[in-house]
Motif scaffolding. Structure first.
Motif, PDB file in Angstrom:
ATOM      1  N   ILE A 183      41.271   6.577 -35.365  1.00 37.68           N
ATOM      2  CA  ILE A 183      41.787   5.501 -36.208  1.00 37.68           C
ATOM      3  C   ILE A 183      43.243   5.197 -35.896  1.00 37.68           C
ATOM      4  O   ILE A 183      43.629   4.042 -35.695  1.00 37.68           O
ATOM      5  CB  ILE A 183      41.596   5.848 -37.696  1.00 37.68           C
ATOM      6  N   SER A 184      44.080   6.226 -35.856  1.00 39.43           N
ATOM      7  CA  SER A 184      45.500   5.984 -35.600  1.00 39.43           C
ATOM      8  C   SER A 184      45.725   5.425 -34.202  1.00 39.43           C
ATOM      9  O   SER A 184      46.618   4.597 -33.993  1.00 39.43           O
ATOM     10  CB  SER A 184      46.301   7.276 -35.794  1.00 39.43           C
ATOM     11  N   THR A 185      44.903   5.849 -33.248  1.00 39.13           N
ATOM     12  CA  THR A 185      45.019   5.312 -31.882  1.00 39.13           C
ATOM     13  C   THR A 185      44.667   3.833 -31.861  1.00 39.13           C
ATOM     14  O   THR A 185      45.368   3.021 -31.246  1.00 39.13           O
ATOM     15  CB  THR A 185      44.092   6.076 -30.920  1.00 39.13           C
ATOM     16  N   CYS A 186      43.566   3.472 -32.517  1.00 33.98           N
ATOM     17  CA  CYS A 186      43.164   2.065 -32.574  1.00 33.98           C
ATOM     18  C   CYS A 186      44.257   1.219 -33.232  1.00 33.98           C
ATOM     19  O   CYS A 186      44.556   0.114 -32.779  1.00 33.98           O
ATOM     20  CB  CYS A 186      41.852   1.923 -33.337  1.00 33.98           C
ATOM     21  N   ALA A 187      44.847   1.753 -34.295  1.00 29.96           N
ATOM     22  CA  ALA A 187      45.922   1.018 -34.973  1.00 29.96           C
ATOM     23  C   ALA A 187      47.126   0.854 -34.058  1.00 29.96           C
ATOM     24  O   ALA A 187      47.760  -0.207 -34.028  1.00 29.96           O
ATOM     25  CB  ALA A 187      46.325   1.743 -36.247  1.00 29.96           C
ATOM     26  N   SER A 188      47.424   1.882 -33.265  1.00 26.86           N
ATOM     27  CA  SER A 188      48.622   1.839 -32.426  1.00 26.86           C
ATOM     28  C   SER A 188      48.514   0.821 -31.297  1.00 26.86           C
ATOM     29  O   SER A 188      49.535   0.345 -30.800  1.00 26.86           O
ATOM     30  CB  SER A 188      48.901   3.227 -31.832  1.00 26.86           C
ATOM     31  N   VAL A 189      47.279   0.469 -30.904  1.00 27.86           N
ATOM     32  CA  VAL A 189      47.125  -0.513 -29.828  1.00 27.86           C
ATOM     33  C   VAL A 189      46.870  -1.912 -30.381  1.00 27.86           C
ATOM     34  O   VAL A 189      46.548  -2.827 -29.609  1.00 27.86           O
ATOM     35  CB  VAL A 189      46.006  -0.117 -28.845  1.00 27.86           C
ATOM     36  N   GLY A 190      46.976  -2.072 -31.699  1.00 29.26           N
ATOM     37  CA  GLY A 190      46.926  -3.409 -32.277  1.00 29.26           C
ATOM     38  C   GLY A 190      45.691  -3.776 -33.055  1.00 29.26           C
ATOM     39  O   GLY A 190      45.568  -4.914 -33.508  1.00 29.26           O
ATOM     40  N   CYS A 191      44.755  -2.854 -33.222  1.00 29.50           N
ATOM     41  CA  CYS A 191      43.575  -3.158 -34.042  1.00 29.50           C
ATOM     42  C   CYS A 191      44.011  -3.252 -35.503  1.00 29.50           C
ATOM     43  O   CYS A 191      44.595  -2.314 -36.037  1.00 29.50           O
ATOM     44  CB  CYS A 191      42.523  -2.069 -33.890  1.00 29.50           C
ATOM     45  N   ARG A 192      43.703  -4.366 -36.134  1.00 29.82           N
ATOM     46  CA  ARG A 192      44.087  -4.549 -37.535  1.00 29.82           C
ATOM     47  C   ARG A 192      42.911  -4.392 -38.488  1.00 29.82           C
ATOM     48  O   ARG A 192      43.077  -4.435 -39.696  1.00 29.82           O
ATOM     49  CB  ARG A 192      44.722  -5.938 -37.738  1.00 29.82           C
ATOM     50  N   TRP A 193      41.720  -4.261 -37.925  1.00 28.70           N
ATOM     51  CA  TRP A 193      40.524  -4.173 -38.756  1.00 28.70           C
ATOM     52  C   TRP A 193      39.655  -2.993 -38.340  1.00 28.70           C
ATOM     53  O   TRP A 193      39.607  -2.642 -37.163  1.00 28.70           O
ATOM     54  CB  TRP A 193      39.682  -5.451 -38.636  1.00 28.70           C
ATOM     55  N   ILE A 194      38.953  -2.448 -39.301  1.00 30.67           N
ATOM     56  CA  ILE A 194      37.893  -1.482 -39.019  1.00 30.67           C
ATOM     57  C   ILE A 194      36.624  -1.966 -39.709  1.00 30.67           C
ATOM     58  O   ILE A 194      36.633  -2.332 -40.883  1.00 30.67           O
ATOM     59  CB  ILE A 194      38.246  -0.063 -39.500  1.00 30.67           C
ATOM     60  N   ARG A 195      35.551  -1.999 -38.950  1.00 29.99           N
ATOM     61  CA  ARG A 195      34.231  -2.267 -39.508  1.00 29.99           C
ATOM     62  C   ARG A 195      33.603  -0.901 -39.751  1.00 29.99           C
ATOM     63  O   ARG A 195      33.223  -0.199 -38.833  1.00 29.99           O
ATOM     64  CB  ARG A 195      33.418  -3.098 -38.507  1.00 29.99           C
ATOM     65  N   ALA A 196      33.536  -0.515 -41.031  1.00 29.52           N
ATOM     66  CA  ALA A 196      33.158   0.848 -41.400  1.00 29.52           C
ATOM     67  C   ALA A 196      31.688   0.921 -41.797  1.00 29.52           C
ATOM     68  O   ALA A 196      31.193   0.073 -42.534  1.00 29.52           O
ATOM     69  CB  ALA A 196      34.031   1.327 -42.554  1.00 29.52           C
ATOM     70  N   THR A 197      31.030   1.954 -41.319  1.00 34.11           N
ATOM     71  CA  THR A 197      29.594   2.075 -41.525  1.00 34.11           C
ATOM     72  C   THR A 197      29.221   3.130 -42.555  1.00 34.11           C
ATOM     73  O   THR A 197      28.810   2.827 -43.672  1.00 34.11           O
ATOM     74  CB  THR A 197      28.889   2.404 -40.197  1.00 34.11           C
ATOM     75  N   ARG A 198      29.369   4.370 -42.203  1.00 38.43           N
ATOM     76  CA  ARG A 198      28.719   5.424 -42.966  1.00 38.43           C
ATOM     77  C   ARG A 198      29.285   5.667 -44.365  1.00 38.43           C
ATOM     78  O   ARG A 198      28.522   6.078 -45.257  1.00 38.43           O
ATOM     79  CB  ARG A 198      28.696   6.710 -42.138  1.00 38.43           C
TER      80      ARG A 198
END
Length: 207
Positions: free
Chosen positions: A24-39
């Protein structure tokens, strides 16, 4: 949320495995502003019995971690009733369209639990691709993959209508997202044909 609505970049996260949470923190650090959460919003994952749920041990920390990293959430109100896994973990709620009272209770509990953190709710992941087990005995569905048990489109319409009503009742600020269809538009065309055009605010498409 206002800032993130301008972003076109996000990621998908199971949110319950150690690897996905660590990412999660890695995705945020490269600019991802959204998470599509499943479980964390999946019925058989959080259910401990009929109308009983445990969110804290099933991915809730990942949702908070994403928010702490400046991300916004699109939660998937989902359930696996044996389709791709061939294992029905919720026999008391299957087929789900015959147990809408249990599904509505799950939706209400989940939206209420997360309503200060999640405003976008997708109703089932890729519903035209796989469906629920068992297939009703009087329904015959064309199947590209014979290993998958499928359900008729009217069953999803029933589910979508019930879900939209509950979501909007529990959180009037929330947005309902049509379960991800495919680029040919046929799934969404069927939803409109069966009168579900007012039961979602956003259409999700998987390319």
């Amino acid at each position: 949320l206002a800032r993130n609505l301008k972003s076109r970049v996000g990621c998908h996260c199971w949110c319950t495995s150690a690897a996905s949470v660590a990412a999660i923190s890695t995705c945020a650090s490269v600019g991802c502003r959204w998470i599509r959460a499943t479980r964390p919003m999946q019925m058989e994952v959080v259910s401990t019995g009929p109308r009983q749920y445990n969110f804290g041990d099933n991915g809730e920390r990942s949702i908070d971690l994403a928010i702490e990293n400046g991300m916004s959430i699109m939660g998937i109100l989902d359930g696996r009733w044996g389709n791709e896994t061939r294992l029905n973990k919720l026999p008391y709620a299957s087929p789900i369209w015959e147990h809408l009272d249990l599904w509505e209770d799950f939706v209400a509990a989940t939206v209420d639990h997360y309503k200060s953190r999640v405003r976008f709710w997708e109703v089932i992941n890729e519903p035209p691709f796989f469906w629920w087990y068992p297939t009703p005995p009087d329904i015959v569905m064309p199947e590209k993959n014979p290993l998958l048990k499928r359900a008729p489109i009217w069953a999803y319409v029933k589910l979508l209508k019930a879900t939209a009503k509950v979501v909007r009742s529990v959180d009037p600020t929330a947005k309902v997202v049509m379960g991800s269809g495919f680029p040919d538009g046929l799934f969404m065309k069927h939803l409109y044909a069966q009168g579900a055009g007012d039961d979602f605010d956003i259409a999700s498409v998987h390319y």
